[in-house]
Design an enzyme around this catalytic site. Structure first.
Site, PDB file in Angstrom:
ATOM      1  N   HIS A  20       9.977   6.710   8.961  1.00 45.36           N
ATOM      2  CA  HIS A  20      10.597   6.871   7.643  1.00 45.36           C
ATOM      3  C   HIS A  20      12.083   7.138   7.851  1.00 45.36           C
ATOM      4  CE1 HIS A  20       7.130   7.331   4.649  1.00 45.36           C
ATOM      5  NE2 HIS A  20       6.629   6.835   5.758  1.00 45.36           N
TER       6      HIS A  20
ATOM      7  N   CYS B 259       8.508  10.108   0.273  1.00 48.48           N
ATOM      8  CA  CYS B 259       7.984  11.277   0.940  1.00 48.48           C
ATOM      9  C   CYS B 259       7.939  12.357  -0.112  1.00 48.48           C
ATOM     10  CB  CYS B 259       8.931  11.655   2.073  1.00 48.48           C
ATOM     11  SG  CYS B 259       8.712  13.329   2.622  1.00 48.48           S
TER      12      CYS B 259
ATOM     13  N   ARG C 132       0.834  -1.199   0.000  1.00 51.65           N
ATOM     14  CA  ARG C 132       0.000   0.000   0.000  1.00 51.65           C
ATOM     15  C   ARG C 132       0.878   1.261   0.000  1.00 51.65           C
ATOM     16  NH1 ARG C 132      -0.850   4.872   2.180  1.00 51.65           N
ATOM     17  NH2 ARG C 132      -0.405   4.029   4.251  1.00 51.65           N
ATOM     18  N   ASP C 133       1.581   1.489   1.086  1.00 52.17           N
ATOM     19  CA  ASP C 133       2.356   2.720   1.246  1.00 52.17           C
ATOM     20  C   ASP C 133       3.437   2.820   0.166  1.00 52.17           C
ATOM     21  OD1 ASP C 133       3.230   5.072   2.364  1.00 52.17           O
ATOM     22  OD2 ASP C 133       3.630   4.261   4.341  1.00 52.17           O
TER      23      ASP C 133
ATOM     24  N   ASN D 259      10.096   4.695   3.692  1.00 44.10           N
ATOM     25  CA  ASN D 259       9.835   3.946   4.917  1.00 44.10           C
ATOM     26  C   ASN D 259      11.070   3.183   5.382  1.00 44.10           C
ATOM     27  OD1 ASN D 259       7.149   4.169   3.405  1.00 44.10           O
ATOM     28  ND2 ASN D 259       6.487   3.402   5.388  1.00 44.10           N
TER      29      ASN D 259
END
Lengths: 316, 316
Positions: free
Chosen positions: B213, B244, B20-21, B253
């Site tokens: 992160h 980011c 997902r991220d 991350n």
């Protein structure tokens, strides 16, 4: 356990090793005047120590063949100690002739790395060091960097026992400044805490420095563990320059500006001007032909602010 | 202070958020069957939780437009919890229809980030969440990720006060699982220790997860600080995937395999098979068009051994 997470202790001392540990690993030759320019920029930031060069045979390390010219060309700032790596008596004489503040001797804790990297046993290193200590006398102080103090790429994890034995022998010949080096980035925080606690407890007067590599991403975590074991001196390399021949493409030394950034956020007094350090790292980036691992260069400090997007100013 | 540096405590729980991220931040669309292949590889490693996808509008996040197909296509392994991000009631209904184990709600602690990223105020988020909690009822558990819990790219450092206030309101509407996210990699170890200690002391029964992160290289140092504050649940992203938007080119991350590697060296039981994780990361590397920040992929684990050079076997 020192309370680094609950309250910052006083002063820390940051040593930059990029001009030696970093440039030594570069394939191209950095022109002497550029090396001097970089070291002068580093001198202005408030670092406690700079490892300027290595007085090795130019044949062995061509990238540092200009050791004398660099050492004599830099502007020495008050309050900064200038150190140089020295492999033998010949190198020591050359370094002393340039007026270094400190001689950095290097030996490996593990036999395999000692044979592979230095072509001698750890016992031979210590015997040679005893002569160099007498040679340097009061002309320069002496520190000894212990490679593979946590792990060896040939032998695996290094136990605290051999580290303690090596330090015992170094103390016996009059050395009172020791750098424990995680040469290939194998150390983990519990090990770092244990080793530095044991060494610091056994020899409380020893000037102990931690030297970590970020090969497996644990560099700053290991710094945190060392802080909690009471360590106040840290080696690091501008831009994260430096590498590990056994992990091509991997990150090298802990990056000085990333280290100083974290320590400043945590409330420590390193005496180092972070923005000056980042400017020096930008200068370094222009001298080399590959990207630096520096996070600060890529992302800026945590204090960096971004403008709020227009849409967020008038939410629907 | 928990003694993470002196003796490892028991079990830790690792959540992978790459599907997902990570994928959300990729510019190209990863084919559905490849996503499923990756999640199935992750399921086999022993992770406690996998964030599978996001039930957002396909227009808002085209790279995750196949949420239903992915969620229904994966082979669900016993012992692994499958969670999905849900932005609203419509998304919640879609996620529940796929039988997710957990709904992951996201809100920002700071107003600016909330407006910029979610186009609503934190108060509106909490009001919406109250409805989603009732909607999900006993069909799935609920967790809430708090973005900018340590710092905001528009506002700077975020104080613990607003974090405590947000958690108080979330607990009031029945949420008992909270993820504190350092969305843009601004947190430092002392802050992490302080915030998690305060939250853990105030709500000891809350299931707390740390989500860091590595933007400024402090990811694993922050993990170490969180461990010492008693945190046992960690979000991370395979290969370090994820980014980011306010630090282009910077690491995203904390990397799952680098995290599990450090924790295993420290003696923690994560239940995760590191070599399986590295194989999954290699698979991921083939799916994307840029290098991963994973150190393990580049350098191998600390246990990696190198053959002794021939010259070192016959020292002169």
């Amino acid at each position: 356990m020192h309370n680094a997470l609950q309250a910052a202790a006083g002063r820390l001392f940051i040593h930059d090793v990029a001009p030696r540990d970093g440039f030594q690993n570069e394939s191209g030759f950095i022109p002497t005047e550029r090396k001097i320019e970089l070291i002068d920029a580093l001198s202005a930031t408030g670092l406690a120590k700079i490892e300027v060069t290595s007085f090795t045979s130019p044949k062995a390390i061509p990238s540092l063949a200009d050791a004398e010219a660099v050492m004599k060309g830099i502007a020495r700032a008050p309050g900064v100690r200038y150190t140089a790596l020295v492999p033998n008596e010949r190198g020591c004489e050359r370094a002393l002739a340039c007026g270094v503040d400190e001689i950095n001797l290097v030996m490996s804790v593990s036999l395999s790395h000692s044979l592979a990297n230095l072509r001698r046993t750890p016992e031979t290193s210590i015997r040679d060091f005893a002569r160099i200590v007498r040679q340097a006398e009061s002309r320069a102080s002496i520190a000894c960097s212990l490679s593979t103090a946590f792990g060896c790429p040939f032998e695996g994890e290094v136990a605290p026992g051999p580290v303690m034995t090596a330090i015992e022998q170094l103390v016996d010949i009059g050395i009172d400044a020791i750098v424990l080096c995680d040469t290939t980035g194998m150390a983990h925080p519990r090990q770092v805490y244990e080793v530095f606690t044991r060494v610091g407890t056994r020899w409380p007067a020893l000037a102990l420095t931690a030297h970590f590599h970020d090969t497996r991403g644990m560099g700053l975590a290991n710094v945190l563990a060392a802080l909690q074991a009471g360590v106040v001196r840290f080696d690091a390399s501008l831009g994260g320059l430096g590498g590990c021949p056994y992990a091509p493409g991997a990150d090298g030394n802990v990056c000085t500006e990333d280290l100083v950034h974290m320590l400043a956020l945590m409330g420590y007094d390193t005496g180092v001007d972070l923005s000056g350090l980042v400017r020096a790292a930008s200068l370094l980036a222009q001298m080399i032909d590959h990207p630096l691992s520096s996070r600060l260069l890529r992302a800026g400090p945590s204090s960096r602010r971004y403008p709020l997007p227009e849409a967020a100013r008038h939410p629907g």
